[in-house]
Enzyme design. Structure first.
Site, mmCIF file in Angstrom:
data_model
loop_
_atom_site.group_PDB
_atom_site.id
_atom_site.type_symbol
_atom_site.label_atom_id
_atom_site.label_comp_id
_atom_site.label_asym_id
_atom_site.label_seq_id
_atom_site.Cartn_x
_atom_site.Cartn_y
_atom_site.Cartn_z
ATOM 1 C CD GLU A 23 -3.249 -0.995 1.839
ATOM 2 O OE1 GLU A 23 -3.659 0.146 2.149
ATOM 3 O OE2 GLU A 23 -3.786 -2.050 2.213
ATOM 4 N N GLY A 24 1.932 1.193 -0.776
ATOM 5 C CA GLY A 24 2.853 2.319 -0.924
ATOM 6 C C GLY A 24 4.080 2.120 -0.066
#
Length: 385
Positions: free
Chosen positions: A365-366
């Site tokens: 998620e990044g």
């Protein structure tokens, strides 16, 4: 004002999650980690408790709770087993939120309601073999047919809940000439002809969560399963990830807290020369640093969740929370292993699993590198750069 004190309702949510984690999740955590076994029964019980659609309106089968309540529950679950935590996070933050925010009433009735109530499980499908941090570089493509339906072709990678989900949010290029402005989002159901998944990845951590690649070969998607506007999929994906980062920050916070509590307990039990190692200044300083980092991480996570609850812009705060909480999880888990000495290197004492589970929070998620970019961009906007 930053909320650091929990309301009576939030305390009740915390206590419920804590009791569930200790009684239902903890007993099988080590065995499931060894076997890489998906916690199907636990996930079903999470649904019954309302923990799979925590922020979804009761109108669509959810619990109608705030983001801080979600954060508190995520921490308690992840403190015991981060694999269960990420399953819960994906369904809440990435799938339910996107459907409630961008879906039609028909889509909410068909997909959101069963997802929020725990009857079904969702997956978020953005990453590809050549599109990890560079999510704009989507090679999965969808072409529209004469009847308005779409035909989907391509591969997705690193998909959490990949083999176990029932509903998949899939991002694909619908107009390659427009670049990221030509990406659209589609709702694909399990069992659709041409839709298959690869074998489960044999991962370092969060092993009880299933992760796999997905293949789409001429998969027909009806027109009514386009989520949001055609060509607005990239913006939809990024907005969804902003909230998702709060979920992963909460997961990281739970891992750190679990590792810290294990280290404290062990330091009181383990004796050297007749005294517990908790009396040694070297150990005391480690525990002091761990507690300080966790308190700082919790403040950042609560700040991001509070801003989300107030419907304020929280992009910077979510990235800060994920960046710092994930770093804290890795550092605290590593020190917890050190406090345990040789015992920290074996499964029975749990801290080796905390360390393995912690690392992924700096990646999915990044990545932490992406969070630095997001924070810097937000600061430029804030200070007119």
């Amino acid at each position: 004002m930053l909320q650091l004190e929990l309301t009576e309702m939030q305390e009740m949510i915390r206590d419920t999650a804590r009791e569930f984690a200790q009684n239902e999740v903890a007993p099988s955590a080590i065995e499931r980690d060894i076997k890489g076994e998906f916690p199907a029964e636990i996930v079903a019980k999470l649904g019954e408790l309302g923990f799979l659609g925590m922020m979804v309106s009761p109108e669509w089968g959810g619990a109608g709770l705030d983001a801080v309540s979600y954060v508190v529950a995520m921490e308690e679950i992840s403190k015991v087993d981060a694999s269960v935590g990420v399953i819960m996070s994906v369904n809440n933050s990435l799938v339910c939120w996107a459907l409630e925010t961008f879906g039609t009433d028909d889509q909410k009735e068909r997909f959101l309601r069963p997802l929020a109530s725990g009857q079904k499980l969702g997956a978020y499908c953005l990453s590809e073999p050549e599109a990890g941090s560079d999510a704009r570089n989507q090679n999965t493509a969808a072409t529209q047919n004469d009847d308005g339906s779409w035909t989907l072709n391509g591969t997705k990678n690193w998909i959490t809940n990949g083999t176990s989900a029932d509903v998949y949010l899939v991002y694909a290029q619908t107009n390659r000439e427009l670049g990221h402005k030509g990406i659209s989002a589609f709702i694909v159901e399990k069992g659709a002809p041409g839709f298959t998944h690869g074998v489960k990845e044999d991962k370092l951590g969060i092993r009880s969560s299933d992760t796999c690649s997905l293949q789409f070969q001429d998969v027909r998607v009806p027109a009514e399963n386009v989520l949001g506007e055609v060509g607005r999929g990239f913006n939809l994906a990024m907005e969804t990830l902003n909230g998702g980062r709060i979920g992963i920050a909460s997961q990281a916070l739970g891992i750190a807290q679990g590792a810290f509590e294990a280290a404290v307990a062990y330091s009181k039990e383990r004796k050297v020369l007749g005294k517990p190692i908790a009396d040694l200044q070297a150990i005391q300083f480690k525990l002091a640093d761990m507690a300080t980092k966790i308190a700082a991480a919790r403040a950042l996570v609560y700040q991001a969740a509070s801003k989300k609850d107030k419907h304020e812009r929280f992009v910077k705060e979510a990235s800060m929370a994920k960046l710092f909480a994930s770093k804290t999880a890795v550092e605290v888990a590593l020190e917890a292993v050190q406090v345990h000495g040789g015992y920290g290197y074996v499964r029975e004492y749990k801290v080796e699993r905390y360390l393995r589970d912690a690392k992924i929070t700096e990646i999915y998620e990044g990545t932490s590198e992406i969070q630095h970019i997001v924070i810097a961009r937000e600061l430029q906007k804030e200070f007119g750069g």
